[in-house]
Design a protein around this motif. Structure first.
Motif, PDB file in Angstrom:
ATOM      1  N   LEU A  14      30.350  42.066  53.947  1.00 55.27           N
ATOM      2  CA  LEU A  14      31.506  42.502  53.184  1.00 55.27           C
ATOM      3  C   LEU A  14      32.252  43.589  53.948  1.00 55.27           C
ATOM      4  CD1 LEU A  14      33.102  42.362  50.509  1.00 55.27           C
ATOM      5  CD2 LEU A  14      31.584  44.156  49.647  1.00 55.27           C
ATOM      6  N   HIS A  15      33.533  43.346  54.195  1.00 58.90           N
ATOM      7  CA  HIS A  15      34.372  44.345  54.868  1.00 58.90           C
ATOM      8  C   HIS A  15      34.944  45.324  53.853  1.00 58.90           C
ATOM      9  CE1 HIS A  15      38.020  45.945  56.863  1.00 58.90           C
ATOM     10  NE2 HIS A  15      37.291  45.869  57.966  1.00 58.90           N
ATOM     11  N   HIS A  16      35.617  44.796  52.827  1.00 58.28           N
ATOM     12  CA  HIS A  16      36.104  45.642  51.734  1.00 58.28           C
ATOM     13  C   HIS A  16      36.518  44.753  50.565  1.00 58.28           C
ATOM     14  CE1 HIS A  16      39.928  44.547  53.660  1.00 58.28           C
ATOM     15  NE2 HIS A  16      40.482  44.742  52.469  1.00 58.28           N
ATOM     16  N   ILE A  17      36.746  45.380  49.426  1.00 60.05           N
ATOM     17  CA  ILE A  17      37.152  44.693  48.207  1.00 60.05           C
ATOM     18  C   ILE A  17      38.348  45.410  47.603  1.00 60.05           C
ATOM     19  CG2 ILE A  17      36.414  43.775  45.972  1.00 60.05           C
ATOM     20  CD1 ILE A  17      33.552  44.197  46.778  1.00 60.05           C
ATOM     21  N   HIS A  18      39.324  44.659  47.185  1.00 59.11           N
ATOM     22  CA  HIS A  18      40.383  45.190  46.329  1.00 59.11           C
ATOM     23  C   HIS A  18      39.897  45.038  44.890  1.00 59.11           C
ATOM     24  CE1 HIS A  18      43.600  45.550  49.416  1.00 59.11           C
ATOM     25  NE2 HIS A  18      42.872  44.621  50.015  1.00 59.11           N
ATOM     26  N   TRP A  19      39.501  46.143  44.316  1.00 56.96           N
ATOM     27  CA  TRP A  19      38.806  46.118  43.022  1.00 56.96           C
ATOM     28  C   TRP A  19      39.644  46.901  42.010  1.00 56.96           C
ATOM     29  CZ3 TRP A  19      32.792  46.722  42.865  1.00 56.96           C
ATOM     30  CH2 TRP A  19      32.325  46.397  41.591  1.00 56.96           C
ATOM     31  N   ASN A  20      40.342  46.151  41.129  1.00 54.25           N
ATOM     32  CA  ASN A  20      41.163  46.771  40.086  1.00 54.25           C
ATOM     33  C   ASN A  20      42.162  47.769  40.677  1.00 54.25           C
ATOM     34  OD1 ASN A  20      39.802  45.357  38.061  1.00 54.25           O
ATOM     35  ND2 ASN A  20      38.245  46.958  37.867  1.00 54.25           N
ATOM     36  N   GLY A  21      42.858  47.333  41.728  1.00 55.94           N
ATOM     37  CA  GLY A  21      43.882  48.169  42.337  1.00 55.94           C
ATOM     38  C   GLY A  21      43.365  49.171  43.333  1.00 55.94           C
ATOM     39  N   GLN A  22      42.088  49.248  43.590  1.00 52.69           N
ATOM     40  CA  GLN A  22      41.513  50.187  44.540  1.00 52.69           C
ATOM     41  C   GLN A  22      40.840  49.436  45.682  1.00 52.69           C
ATOM     42  OE1 GLN A  22      38.848  52.790  42.468  1.00 52.69           O
ATOM     43  NE2 GLN A  22      40.433  53.615  41.106  1.00 52.69           N
ATOM     44  N   ILE A  23      40.871  50.052  46.849  1.00 47.63           N
ATOM     45  CA  ILE A  23      40.213  49.483  48.018  1.00 47.63           C
ATOM     46  C   ILE A  23      38.827  50.102  48.118  1.00 47.63           C
ATOM     47  CG2 ILE A  23      40.267  49.205  50.517  1.00 47.63           C
ATOM     48  CD1 ILE A  23      43.293  49.413  50.386  1.00 47.63           C
ATOM     49  N   ARG A  77      48.339  35.674  47.434  1.00 47.56           N
ATOM     50  CA  ARG A  77      47.373  36.679  47.885  1.00 47.56           C
ATOM     51  C   ARG A  77      47.744  38.062  47.352  1.00 47.56           C
ATOM     52  NH1 ARG A  77      46.465  40.474  51.677  1.00 47.56           N
ATOM     53  NH2 ARG A  77      48.672  40.434  52.206  1.00 47.56           N
ATOM     54  N   LYS A  78      49.013  38.409  47.389  1.00 48.88           N
ATOM     55  CA  LYS A  78      49.438  39.698  46.874  1.00 48.88           C
ATOM     56  C   LYS A  78      49.227  39.803  45.376  1.00 48.88           C
ATOM     57  CE  LYS A  78      52.840  40.820  50.437  1.00 48.88           C
ATOM     58  NZ  LYS A  78      54.271  41.118  50.714  1.00 48.88           N
ATOM     59  N   ALA A  79      49.466  38.686  44.679  1.00 47.79           N
ATOM     60  CA  ALA A  79      49.239  38.699  43.233  1.00 47.79           C
ATOM     61  C   ALA A  79      47.766  38.901  42.924  1.00 47.79           C
ATOM     62  CB  ALA A  79      49.754  37.397  42.616  1.00 47.79           C
ATOM     63  N   ALA A  80      46.896  38.274  43.720  1.00 43.71           N
ATOM     64  CA  ALA A  80      45.456  38.442  43.495  1.00 43.71           C
ATOM     65  C   ALA A  80      45.022  39.867  43.787  1.00 43.71           C
ATOM     66  CB  ALA A  80      44.664  37.461  44.369  1.00 43.71           C
ATOM     67  N   ILE A  81      45.608  40.470  44.833  1.00 40.32           N
ATOM     68  CA  ILE A  81      45.248  41.845  45.164  1.00 40.32           C
ATOM     69  C   ILE A  81      45.723  42.812  44.085  1.00 40.32           C
ATOM     70  CG2 ILE A  81      45.694  43.711  46.808  1.00 40.32           C
ATOM     71  CD1 ILE A  81      45.707  41.670  49.012  1.00 40.32           C
ATOM     72  N   GLY A  82      46.929  42.554  43.553  1.00 42.34           N
ATOM     73  CA  GLY A  82      47.480  43.488  42.590  1.00 42.34           C
ATOM     74  C   GLY A  82      46.898  43.364  41.195  1.00 42.34           C
ATOM     75  N   SER A  83      46.531  42.141  40.783  1.00 40.51           N
ATOM     76  CA  SER A  83      46.111  41.948  39.395  1.00 40.51           C
ATOM     77  C   SER A  83      44.609  41.890  39.227  1.00 40.51           C
ATOM     78  CB  SER A  83      46.731  40.642  38.853  1.00 40.51           C
ATOM     79  OG  SER A  83      46.282  39.539  39.631  1.00 40.51           O
ATOM     80  N   ASN A  84      43.923  41.182  40.099  1.00 41.94           N
ATOM     81  CA  ASN A  84      42.496  40.966  39.860  1.00 41.94           C
ATOM     82  C   ASN A  84      41.673  41.582  40.982  1.00 41.94           C
ATOM     83  OD1 ASN A  84      40.114  40.060  38.906  1.00 41.94           O
ATOM     84  ND2 ASN A  84      40.549  37.891  39.134  1.00 41.94           N
ATOM     85  N   CYS A  85      41.124  40.756  41.852  1.00 48.90           N
ATOM     86  CA  CYS A  85      40.284  41.218  42.960  1.00 48.90           C
ATOM     87  C   CYS A  85      40.606  40.407  44.198  1.00 48.90           C
ATOM     88  CB  CYS A  85      38.806  41.087  42.611  1.00 48.90           C
ATOM     89  SG  CYS A  85      38.252  42.129  41.252  1.00 48.90           S
ATOM     90  N   TRP A  86      40.222  40.963  45.316  1.00 41.26           N
ATOM     91  CA  TRP A  86      40.393  40.292  46.614  1.00 41.26           C
ATOM     92  C   TRP A  86      39.309  40.818  47.538  1.00 41.26           C
ATOM     93  CZ3 TRP A  86      43.447  36.352  48.229  1.00 41.26           C
ATOM     94  CH2 TRP A  86      43.529  36.115  49.600  1.00 41.26           C
ATOM     95  N   ILE A  87      38.629  39.898  48.215  1.00 42.09           N
ATOM     96  CA  ILE A  87      37.546  40.299  49.091  1.00 42.09           C
ATOM     97  C   ILE A  87      37.877  39.929  50.524  1.00 42.09           C
ATOM     98  CG2 ILE A  87      35.782  40.072  47.306  1.00 42.09           C
ATOM     99  CD1 ILE A  87      34.993  37.414  48.543  1.00 42.09           C
ATOM    100  N   GLN A  88      37.378  40.720  51.424  1.00 47.17           N
ATOM    101  CA  GLN A  88      37.498  40.456  52.853  1.00 47.17           C
ATOM    102  C   GLN A  88      36.084  40.429  53.422  1.00 47.17           C
ATOM    103  OE1 GLN A  88      40.307  39.862  54.446  1.00 47.17           O
ATOM    104  NE2 GLN A  88      39.632  39.814  56.570  1.00 47.17           N
ATOM    105  N   ILE A  89      35.670  39.264  53.915  1.00 44.05           N
ATOM    106  CA  ILE A  89      34.329  39.069  54.452  1.00 44.05           C
ATOM    107  C   ILE A  89      34.444  38.711  55.923  1.00 44.05           C
ATOM    108  CG2 ILE A  89      32.242  37.636  54.339  1.00 44.05           C
ATOM    109  CD1 ILE A  89      32.628  37.448  51.384  1.00 44.05           C
TER     110      ILE A  89
END
Length: 729
Positions: free
Chosen positions: A174-183, A144-156
């Motif tokens: 959609l709660h939030h997205i980790h998009w290219n290192g940004q929330i 999960r941390k690798a996905a957040i740091g490198s690509n994307c991660w969604i919270q629904i």
């Protein structure tokens, strides 16, 4: 630039309550621009299944992605998308979407079976990261941390108490997205609910030919939705469609690597009966096909010995259409188990590929079955009425010969329709025609006793090989029987064309022009007096004899054109029988959703909410938006959420069949009728064939009889339906 996101959400995830509070989503991230993102959710998996998995999640994702099509792998990678949480609040609405104030959130105790104590709240709080994502333990947390740091991660998140109708219990938010290192918590979101494609049920496809644009809109679409679709190239939308079509395959591969067991149907008496019937069908069809295989191999070896004789060469030229259709039918009989058993590995990764491969695989045997069925219907009808059909055909031939040909020639030798013709030339042409007709009638008089056997042979041939082979034989027999008419037409047309060309050349002589064959043009030329005198002496009798020649030419042209028209109709009928997609038509009648032609969106609702004071805009308000609502779309702190349902347009039966029929007439020149009309006027021979396209002949195969029988049986058994196929989907 304001970020825009489309979430393609499976409808079955919203049709039932989540199995646990937190589940993990798997699918594809597809980015078409720096500020636009497509998230295709394929399926979800709960925490227990992931924790109990013995294999590494990374290895499972790699294996699942490698089983997808190469085209999809080049555009996106199958991965762990994020988390899906069920978190209702005390007032029935979702908690705030602000970041950094997670300690102040109050969770509801309603629907949980009791009050939540302080220790439980602290434990729940400690399992949440600073951004609100649910923390997990072990290797899954690293992934999960690798996905957040490198690509994307969604919270629904969702509130299962919100009943939306249409068998949809809740709408994901959609709660939030980790998009290219940004929330990212504030962006324009388009949530699209789609029904997961399954083989034999339906799939999605992009199509832009002969597909009417069908859009069902309950509300006015915001401007940013149009901008979002206009900015995205079609190839990314094609990747989204392909991802949805691969969702079921990814779920099956993922479950297989996870070690989960599919639910198998219980072995019952009905299953035993179906398996027994399928075994009997496979054995009977394999035995029947092997008998045909032995018979065809015997004929092939017999014909190989006489292939160089003049009888074989002449018969192949006379019965050319029949020979081509026999080769096509023999190839279909020999190759149908090979085609039916063929399995394309590429088609297993996508429902669209699987549907196309299945249609291609079943097209040959369906065409063969329909052709044989039509042949049996016509064949048994000929057998039961052979004598009456034989007498009718012989009477028709005699009436045609006596009433049309002989009477027509005698009529033309007199004064036809009051026209005064050249008696000598009309007598010569009439006598030649009558003698040719009499000679041909005498020859066919000896064939009349055997005509009944010819009719029965056509019936048996139709029963054994189908309708196209006897139809081709009938066409060749019509050409052979009417050979005297075509010969007389060729002779009269030759005389007529030479007379027309001579008159045209003499007319150019009087005008002082000469045809230049090198430059294909008329040039000036000075003729002598002797040439003008000779030309005048030849021009006069040719012009006066032209009506007599023209009358005979018109008569035999009408007869020959009628025969050619019948042959062309038989040729077109044979080509249409070969080209008709019978399996497509049957499947279209049974399940039309298997033939999609483009997609459209049914807009359900539109939400516009800010961070501090969320506002849910009703359908009526969006239908006539106020100035305040229009102003809020331009505020950077406003989240615009559009919810729609994905639907498909479907092909009509004409759109399914027309491409196959166009392929039949690809070899037909557009100027065929113009050239035929010009040939009739100038005395040139017109073609008796249209040039329609037939299926390509297949190479001859040799294998032992026992091996061929096993191949036929295994091909039919491979098509036996599996009761556990797509179980649990």
């Amino acid at each position: 630039m304001r970020r825009q996101c489309r979430i393609w959400w499976p409808k079955h995830l919203s049709s039932a309550e989540p199995s646990s509070s937190y589940t993990f989503l798997f699918g594809w991230f597809i980015s078409c621009a720096s500020a636009s993102l497509d998230i295709v959710v394929a399926f979800s998996c709960d925490e227990v299944s992931l924790y109990n998995c013995q294999s590494s999640l990374k290895d499972i994702l790699v294996e699942t992605n490698s089983s997808m099509s190469v085209i999809l792998q080049d555009k996106s990678v199958f991965s762990l998308l994020g988390q899906f949480a069920t978190c209702p609040s005390s007032n029935g609405q979702l908690f705030s979407v602000g970041m950094g104030d997670y300690d102040q959130r109050k969770f509801s105790t309603e629907g949980t079976g009791g009050a939540m104590n302080t220790k439980g709240m602290l434990r729940q709080k400690n399992k949440l990261c600073c951004c609100g994502c649910h923390k997990v333990d072990g290797l899954l947390e690293k992934h999960r941390k690798a996905a957040i740091g490198s690509n994307c991660w969604i919270q629904i998140v969702c509130d299962p108490r919100e009943i939306c109708g249409r068998n949809i219990r809740f709408i994901p938010k959609l709660h939030h997205i980790h998009w290219n290192g940004q929330i990212v918590s504030q962006c324009d979101v388009h949530i699209i609910l789609y029904e997961t494609p399954r083989y034999g049920a339906h799939h999605f496809s992009l199509s832009f030919w002969n597909s009417p644009e069908k859009v069902k809109t309950l509300i006015k679409k915001p401007k940013w939705i149009d901008e979002l679709h206009q900015k995205q190239p079609l190839n990314y939308l094609d990747a989204v469609i392909q991802s949805m079509n691969s969702a079921t395959a990814s779920k099956l591969v993922f479950d297989r690597h996870m070690g989960s067991k599919r639910s198998f149907a219980k072995f019952s008496i009905n299953c035993m009966f179906i398996a027994l019937v399928w075994q009997l069908l496979a054995v009977s069809m394999a035995s029947l096909s092997t008998i045909f295989y032995i018979f065809l191999q015997f004929l092939h070896r017999l014909l190989s010995f006489v292939s160089q004789t003049w009888i074989y060469i002449t018969a192949a030229r006379v019965f050319n259409t029949t020979w081509i259709n026999i080769q096509i039918r023999c190839g279909q009989i020999l190759h149908w188990p090979i085609v039916l058993q063929g399995n394309d590995l590429r088609s297993q990764s996508c429902v669209e590929y699987a549907e196309k491969a299945a249609l291609h695989k079943h097209s040959m045997w369906s065409s063969l079955a329909v052709d044989v069925l039509l042949g049996n219907l016509i064949g048994f009808s000929l057998l039961f009425h052979a004598e009456s059909i034989c007498s009718w055909v012989l009477n028709f031939a005699n009436d045609t010969t006596n009433e049309l040909l002989r009477s027509g020639c005698v009529w033309l030798m007199g004064v036809p329709a009051g026209f005064k013709l050249n008696t000598e030339l009309a007598g010569v042409l009439g006598m030649i025609s009558l003698n040719a007709i009499q000679i041909w009638s005498t020859l066919w008089f000896f064939v009349d006793p055997f005509f009944i056997y010819l009719v029965k042979g056509l019936a048996i041939l139709g029963i054994l090989s189908g309708m196209t082979v006897p139809a081709a034989l009938v066409r060749d027999l019509i050409v052979l029987v009417t050979l005297h008419v075509s010969t007389l037409h060729w002779m009269i047309s030759l005389l007529y064309s030479q007379q027309i060309q001579a008159l045209a050349a003499l007319w150019r002589l009087f005008r002082g022009r000469k045809w230049n064959p090198l430059r294909q043009r008329l040039d000036s030329y000075d003729y002598t007096v002797k040439q003008h005198i000779v030309g005048s002496l030849v021009f006069t009798p040719l012009l006066l004899l032209l009506p007599t020649t023209s009358v005979f030419y018109i008569f035999f042209t009408m007869m020959n054109s009628s025969i050619s028209l019948i042959c062309i109709l038989i040729e077109v009928t044979i080509s249409v029988i070969h080209a008709t997609p019978y399996i497509n038509i049957v499947l279209w009648l049974v399940r039309r959703r298997r033939f999609p032609a483009g997609i459209w969106f049914e807009i359900v609702s539109y939400h516009s909410a800010s961070i501090t004071s969320p506002e849910i805009v009703s359908l009526d308000k969006i239908s006539s938006p106020s100035k305040k609502s229009q102003h809020q779309e331009n505020i950077s702190g406003v989240s615009n959420v559009l919810i729609s349902i994905l639907h498909s347009n479907f092909l009509t039966i004409g759109q399914i069949a027309m491409p196959h029929y166009r392929k039949v007439f690809t070899g037909v020149s557009r100027s065929f009728f113009a050239r035929s009309a010009y040939g009739i006027l100038t005395g040139k021979r017109i073609a008796s064939t249209l040039g329609t396209k037939l299926p390509s002949t297949m190479p001859w195969i040799f294998m032992p009889y026992k091996e061929y029988w096993c191949l036929c049986r295994n091909s039919i058994l491979a098509c036996m339906p599996e009761h556990d196929h797509h179980a649990g989907q």
